[in-house]
Design an enzyme around this catalytic site. Structure first.
Site, mmCIF file in Angstrom:
data_model
loop_
_atom_site.group_PDB
_atom_site.id
_atom_site.type_symbol
_atom_site.label_atom_id
_atom_site.label_comp_id
_atom_site.label_asym_id
_atom_site.label_seq_id
_atom_site.Cartn_x
_atom_site.Cartn_y
_atom_site.Cartn_z
ATOM 1 N N THR A 75 50.275 83.826 -85.735
ATOM 2 C CA THR A 75 49.331 84.375 -86.708
ATOM 3 C C THR A 75 48.797 85.685 -86.112
ATOM 4 O OG1 THR A 75 47.576 82.981 -85.743
ATOM 5 C CG2 THR A 75 48.624 82.220 -87.791
ATOM 6 N N LYS A 91 48.160 89.148 -81.828
ATOM 7 C CA LYS A 91 49.259 88.313 -82.300
ATOM 8 C C LYS A 91 49.260 87.074 -81.427
ATOM 9 C CE LYS A 91 54.120 88.438 -83.656
ATOM 10 N NZ LYS A 91 55.318 89.307 -83.827
ATOM 11 N N ASP A 193 66.501 94.492 -86.215
ATOM 12 C CA ASP A 193 65.895 93.992 -87.461
ATOM 13 C C ASP A 193 65.059 95.073 -88.143
ATOM 14 O OD1 ASP A 193 65.370 92.093 -89.438
ATOM 15 O OD2 ASP A 193 63.572 91.359 -88.427
#
Length: 411
Positions: A75, A91, A193
């Site tokens: 989260t 984080k 990514d």
């Protein structure tokens, strides 16, 4: 020695921010029948997430202000760095990932230790600090970073036709290709990514983050209270004064000093070497950038790879889209391939079951530009979208492409 020199020297320090009191009541309660944020994820389990409440202080330093987002492994929260009197992003990883140090921490450390004189250094998101949070369920690693505003995907969504203005796109690419060149050449990292969601904007207004504090005090975010309280996410903000762009989300990045051939990238962005299960390296990121640029400028996905019956993604359907756009793949890629070997004739012509769409080349799909601008844009895209990785330009070469030259920036 004079009396003055004998006097004790004092260092004037700024007083830290005081802790704030956030509302304990008066917030909207979400029904237990409704799944909120991380609860919607597959295999969600409350006991693997760190228990975080707005107002909590971690490491005797960071006071939680608002939830920014969530994922399968973490989260993300906005926090007040009390002694430094600034805002940061925390984080916080799930504890099943904290049994070993999360790879993202090491990657962020590598990014922060590269050549500080490189032009792309300021355009990558690095780590400010890291620490562990110990709770009954286990230890949770926490990554402290500079907070970011909107990503390019959310910015694109606010535009009526979803097409980024030409001048803004070019200026953005100068920063992102510099960041990618820094990651590749100075840090020896492959991102793996890249997407519009991975490109964030900074804010030039240091006070913009105070709006989260004011909102949480005046209008507390909805939540599902309990031993593990699930908070609604504020998401990103859209400040009036946007600064530079930053390439982030290096959680899947890998070092290039190792050999890699595992599956990477989200389906629409998969490069040919990933489709054919071949070894990949830095050019995989270049392919990603080509597809992302097209999506941002044209306002629609270049490749989708969806089956015609609507049953979802298919590698072969994706391959057929590539053939329509770029022509057939190199013959040597087809020899002995367990999946595609029987889908092509001896001369490389595709003979599979999915028809190759006529008129779906890059040239036929581009509809926003004219003349020399169009020719240079298509050449720019083709410098990235090449079947063979060695045929793609590097980030540094792309920075020197005529389409990105200063006289062609569009304003």
């Amino acid at each position: 020695m004079t009396a003055l020199s004998k006097r004790k020297k004092f260092v004037i320090r700024k007083a830290p921010w005081p802790q704030l009191d956030f509302p304990k009541t008066g917030f909207p309660i979400i029904s237990t029948n409704y799944l909120l944020d991380e609860e919607t994820l597959p295999r969600f389990a409350k006991d693997i997430y760190c228990t975080v409440n707005i107002g909590d202080v971690f490491a005797s330093r960071y006071q939680i202000v608002a939830k920014l987002g969530y994922s399968v492994t973490s989260t993300v929260w906005l926090a007040r760095d009390l002694p430094n009197k600034e805002y940061v992003s925390l984080k916080i990883f799930t504890h099943f990932r904290s049994q070993e140090r999360p790879g993202e921490l090491d990657v962020c450390t590598i990014l922060g230790k590269g050549n500080s004189n490189h032009s792309g250094r300021d355009y990558v998101r690095t780590a400010c600090h890291e620490f562990k949070i110990s709770q009954q369920g286990g230890e949770h690693w926490c990554l402290v970073q500079e907070p970011m505003c909107n990503n390019m995907r959310s910015f694109q969504a606010r535009i009526t036709d979803r097409c980024l203005p030409l001048g803004l796109l070019k200026l953005s690419l100068k920063q992102i290709f510099a960041a990618l060149d820094y990651a590749h050449t100075e840090c020896k990292l492959v991102h793996t990514d890249i997407k519009a969601d991975s490109i964030f904007s900074r804010s030039n207004d240091a006070d913009v983050w105070k709006t989260f504090v004011d909102q949480e005090i005046l209008h507390p975010v909805p939540r599902k209270p309990g031993q593990y309280t699930v908070y609604g996410s504020h998401g990103f903000i859209s400040p009036d004064n946007v600064g530079t762009l930053v390439l982030g989300d290096f959680g899947s990045a890998v070092r290039r000093d190792e050999s890699h051939s595992h599956v990477i990238q989200q389906n629409p962005y998969r490069c040919p070497e990933a489709l054919f299960h071949r070894e990949w390296s830095y050019p995989a990121d270049i392919w990603n950038m080509g597809v992302v640029i097209w999506d941002l400028f044209e306002g629609e996905d270049l490749f989708e790879g969806q089956r015609r019956d609507g049953s979802g993604y298919s590698t072969e359907a994706h391959l057929v889209e590539l053939i329509a756009a770029l022509g057939p793949p190199p013959l040597q890629w087809l020899e002995g391939h367990p999946t595609f070997g029987t889908k092509f004739a001896d001369d490389g012509e595709y003979i599979g079951d999915i028809p190759v769409a006529v008129g779906r080349s890059l040239e036929s799909k581009e509809c926003r530009l004219e003349g020399v601008e169009r020719e240079e844009f298509l050449h720019f895209i083709r410098c990235m979208l090449q079947w063979k990785p060695e045929d793609r330009m590097t980030s540094k070469q792309l920075l020197d492409h005529p389409w990105l030259k200063p006289q062609n920036l569009g304003y």
